[in-house]
Design a protein around this motif. Sequence first.
Motif, mmCIF file in Angstrom:
data_model
loop_
_atom_site.group_PDB
_atom_site.id
_atom_site.type_symbol
_atom_site.label_atom_id
_atom_site.label_comp_id
_atom_site.label_asym_id
_atom_site.label_seq_id
_atom_site.Cartn_x
_atom_site.Cartn_y
_atom_site.Cartn_z
ATOM 1 N N TYR A 230 1.041 -1.208 0.106
ATOM 2 C CA TYR A 230 -0.153 0.187 0.008
ATOM 3 C C TYR A 230 0.760 1.182 0.097
ATOM 4 N N ILE B 107 1.824 1.546 -3.686
ATOM 5 C CA ILE B 107 0.579 1.835 -4.494
ATOM 6 C C ILE B 107 0.451 3.528 -4.225
ATOM 7 N N ALA B 108 0.419 3.788 -2.942
ATOM 8 C CA ALA B 108 -0.082 5.054 -2.544
ATOM 9 C C ALA B 108 0.883 5.987 -3.142
ATOM 10 N N SER C 160 0.651 6.300 -7.042
ATOM 11 C CA SER C 160 -0.617 6.913 -7.394
ATOM 12 C C SER C 160 -0.802 8.186 -7.214
ATOM 13 N N TYR C 161 -0.209 8.681 -5.761
ATOM 14 C CA TYR C 161 -0.533 9.996 -5.625
ATOM 15 C C TYR C 161 0.523 11.128 -6.334
ATOM 16 N N PHE D 149 1.554 10.190 -9.342
ATOM 17 C CA PHE D 149 1.263 10.179 -10.736
ATOM 18 C C PHE D 149 0.091 11.356 -10.751
ATOM 19 N N VAL D 150 -0.929 11.661 -9.933
ATOM 20 C CA VAL D 150 -2.131 12.436 -10.025
ATOM 21 C C VAL D 150 -1.546 13.711 -10.171
ATOM 22 N N VAL E 263 -12.333 7.550 -10.288
ATOM 23 C CA VAL E 263 -10.839 8.054 -10.879
ATOM 24 C C VAL E 263 -10.819 9.411 -11.504
ATOM 25 N N MET F 204 -8.464 0.136 -8.966
ATOM 26 C CA MET F 204 -8.947 1.399 -9.305
ATOM 27 C C MET F 204 -9.283 2.362 -8.155
ATOM 28 N N PHE G 143 -6.315 3.144 -5.891
ATOM 29 C CA PHE G 143 -5.727 4.355 -6.711
ATOM 30 C C PHE G 143 -6.596 5.510 -6.398
ATOM 31 N N ALA H 230 -6.051 6.907 -2.746
ATOM 32 C CA ALA H 230 -4.821 7.890 -2.892
ATOM 33 C C ALA H 230 -4.983 9.225 -3.427
ATOM 34 N N GLY H 231 -5.957 9.374 -4.537
ATOM 35 C CA GLY H 231 -6.030 10.437 -4.811
ATOM 36 C C GLY H 231 -7.332 11.301 -4.133
#
Lengths: 125, 586
Positions: free
Chosen positions: A81, A84-85, A88-89, A91-92, B263, B389, B392, B395-396
């Motif tokens: 995790y 992943i976090a 992911s973070y 990337f966003v 997402v 997803m 993801f 986290a977003g």
Amino acid sequence: MTDSKNSSKRNSSKRNPVLSPREIVERAEAHPAAVPFLWLGSKKTQRNFIYIPLVGMIVFSILGFFYPVSKPAPWDFGFSYTVIAFFSYSFVVLSAWPLFRLLSRPENYYGEDDVDGKDGEGEDA
Amino acid sequence: MLELLASFSPAFILIAAGVLAGFIPTSKPGTFISKVLMIGAPALALVLINVIYYGQTENTYLGGQISFAGIELTTLRIDSLSIIWGYIFCFAGILNGIYGLHEKCKITDTSALIYTGAGVGAVFAGDLITLFMFWELLALSSVFIVWRGGPKSYPAGMRYLAMHILSGVLLLAGLVIYGRATGSYAFNNIGIDAPGGWLMLLAFGIKAGFPFLHNWIQDSYPRSSVTGTVILSVFTTKLAIYALARGFAGTEMLIYIGAVMTVFPIFFAVLENDLRKVLSYSLNNQLGFMVVGIGIGSQLALNGVAAHMVSHILYKSLLFMSIGAVLHRVGTAKASELGGLFRSMPYTAVFCMIGAAAISAVPLFAGFVSKAMIITAVFENGHLVVYAMLLFASAGVLEHSGIKVPYFTFFAHDSGKRVKEAPWNMLTAMGITAFLCIYLAIPGTYGGMQYLYGLLPNEVAGAAKYNPYTDYHVIFQMQLIMAAVFAFALLKRLGLYPPERRAEILDFDWTYRRLGLSLLKWGSAIWTRLGAVIIFVLRGMFANIGKRLYQVFSPAGALSEEAPTGIAVVLIAGMLSAALFIVYFL
């Protein structure tokens, strides 16, 4: 005698630190409940804040090996995790650079004013 | 007495209170009465729901039957699914009333009460016709709240109204087809295979903010007044979630629609500068989790949907309230113009951070005990891609609501703005909501988690009972949170975090606000020019015909000239033949 005077001076300055003019103004302007927390706004605090999540991340990543997920997904491992976090973070957030170039337009693009809808508020009772 | 009260929906109390509030003058005592109604009416409705449901022995209470055009309507159905929505809607109504106490606005008070009543009425509707009536009332009452944002909110209000009327029309068409085919208008499981099912799914989808149908949320919510946005954020979208859970539970397509919903708003939220718009995208993202849960349709998933709906209303209201308080004091909700406000508004800052922790699913905060149920249900049903997803998206969520909103408002660089703390009524509403965001996540005898789980629609006992506080769940959730916060701090330090800039960010609404409008303008211009040409051509044509007719029939025309009898006979014979032909064939 002089030593004890100096030491008491040092103690009192610890208790009542000498404030810079900027700090005096900041304290005077701040809400009374916020005064003990004004250090949150200092550059040093903001610079060193990174160590809190770093330590937390390491601690919980290690704990992940001792308390594994009971029904793991194919990609799960001790600190899955965390990975992943983090990605992911990132990337966003990093995707915001190209997306802003692609999707941003001037504020009056649609010919309507900005969106702060405070106008319609009734008067204070 | 109870029989009398149980014979009609508590929604009518709220609607009647709203109508009454509209007639009360705006003098000081009048405003006081209006505010008493704002808090008292939802409180009374809440008590009534409780008394009616727990005052009888059946699992489902049916009441308020009305015969309408030969159709039996059930205006009050309280069961294990609707009661949790009814409770939280009424409770949100009370909180909204407290939050708006400072505001002297008859339109907001009236609309808010009718809007709350329409939400409660729709949730307790036992048939599709009653649902449709409250569905429309919900749209009509709420548009006035949007318009309270001032003249600049009128176009957004019109777009809002257009979308919701479209939703109503689709629902009406769907229910008519469904009712004619099945002979029943009962609002139970519908499914997409039922006649009219697709139309109703689309109607619910518009209100739930499905992808490409979502823009009305980000368009209208940030344009309403401070209080208006808080009120709007509660009812419409959550009613749609209820309607989907009632009518389309277990529809697989919803899993994928919901996953997309979780997402895509993240990427828009990170770009947005207006924090109420950021929260509107965040709202869309959270609705996605619920839509996924409805698509899964298992007992655990539907419990997760109901629990997450409650948590979501609380923490989203809290976030909207705190940013609303900032807007009320500072005059803007633009991230680029805020910062360092914890110095002036420390209580609001704390409440905002509680809301942020709750939406980020930090252990011991509401989101943690609700969202995990949906994610677990997705995993247990083997939807690994959707599960990834959702991770993801989790986290977003931390990016836009967990970090961005509180950080850029209350910390970040000092904007130099020194304002007063929020009014006492706003602080009270935020305080109660913040307390619930924590209390409902606390396990054990004294915690509120047992009450939240006790209200869920599906009773699960024994080993199947869901426990979010397992060691690995807490640890892995903390890994997720810490890693995201670390990524934020690192990107900030490296200068890779994008600055907040004022701009209009294009979304799908560009297709109708720009492309559609341009096409319409182009069509109109073409029509105007074409019309002028057509008129010119027609005028010329008619003038020509007139000239020819004159040449033939006028006293000096060809027919007046002397002609041989033979030609006249031929002409008459031709005309008679034409008449016969017309009579025979037509």
